[in-house]
Design a protein around this motif. Sequence first.
Motif, short mmCIF file in Angstrom:
data_model
loop_
_atom_site.label_atom_id
_atom_site.label_comp_id
_atom_site.label_asym_id
_atom_site.label_seq_id
_atom_site.Cartn_x
_atom_site.Cartn_y
_atom_site.Cartn_z
N ASP A 167 0.81 -1.22 0.00
CA ASP A 167 0.00 0.00 0.00
C ASP A 167 0.84 1.27 0.00
N THR A 168 2.16 1.13 0.16
CA THR A 168 3.07 2.28 0.07
C THR A 168 3.70 2.38 -1.31
N GLN A 242 -3.73 -6.86 5.22
CA GLN A 242 -3.33 -5.54 5.69
C GLN A 242 -2.01 -5.16 5.03
N GLY A 243 -1.94 -3.93 4.54
CA GLY A 243 -0.71 -3.45 3.91
C GLY A 243 -0.62 -3.76 2.43
N VAL A 244 -1.68 -4.35 1.84
CA VAL A 244 -1.67 -4.73 0.43
C VAL A 244 -2.76 -3.98 -0.31
N ALA A 245 -2.40 -3.39 -1.45
CA ALA A 245 -3.36 -2.72 -2.33
C ALA A 245 -3.50 -3.52 -3.62
N LYS A 246 -4.68 -3.44 -4.24
CA LYS A 246 -4.93 -4.19 -5.47
C LYS A 246 -5.13 -3.23 -6.63
N VAL A 247 -4.43 -3.52 -7.74
CA VAL A 247 -4.44 -2.67 -8.92
C VAL A 247 -4.82 -3.51 -10.13
N GLY A 248 -5.69 -3.01 -10.99
CA GLY A 248 -6.06 -3.74 -12.19
C GLY A 248 -4.88 -3.87 -13.14
#
Length: 293
Positions: A167-168, A242-248
């Motif tokens: 996420d950073t 937690q701490g993970v973002a998802k991007v297409g």
Amino acid sequence: MEPYLLRYFLAVVETGSFTKAAAACLITQPSLSAGIKRLEEQLGVTLFERNNKRVFLTSAGARFLPRAKTILHECNLAMAEVAASAQARVLRLGVLQTLPSAWVSNLLKGFAATGADVRFDLFDGTEQELQNRFDERGIDYALSIRRVEDGASVPLYDEGYVLAVADTHPLAGKASVRGEYLADQPMIVRSRCEVLSETSRYFTDRNVRPPLAYRTANDERALSMVAAGIGATVMPESFAAQGVAKVGLEGFMHRRTIALFTPRYSLPGHLTEAGKAFEGYVKVPLPEGEGSA
């Protein structure tokens, strides 16, 4: 002929490796190799050809394979009949390794809360391993990927694949990203991913070869390494941490349908009601967010 020797044989067929087969059977590789040698001596034939990378069936091994499945199938039937005589309310459930643990946990916890008088024996595996267990009657139900529409499976949910980043990470705020932009992005490979070949082809078609930072068969471990900033990975969108973002990932259109695969034979009488209750429960979607970690 001892049934455990047949299980060793089928484990090698399933995994294509003596090392992986030994791990699946919870024994050492020398013990498995000795068991295969004993089986070959009993049969008077060589069952496998070996090279440095993989193990292949000989023509004799290929002829023996359906017989081995049939023998284990009969053994499992015998054990099921013994269990039935004891009225043990146990449903054997195969679980695809690439399903989020949180989703499986919530599903089983919710079913237990209904007060059903049944317990589960769980088996992790790949699609092929679960298929083989069904063929041998080693499991009653499976949570796996539905490839074709048929009456043997109940679709539960459909999802695509996304790029998981910390996420950073500079990409964390984007809705999607082109594969060409990931040439220098360290990647984490999920070695049991069902679209691993398609993911590799996606980058190859774009002349992109991201550096490999980590390779693992454990999806939760992969997510934790993503959160730590070790690298990014492609995984089903139902995974969360937690701490993970998802991007297409633009142009990566692959999807999967997760389904409950139902018994291909009649369950013992004392399990019929429990099986119907389980099938009825999983057909009801979990509340939004219940599949998240």
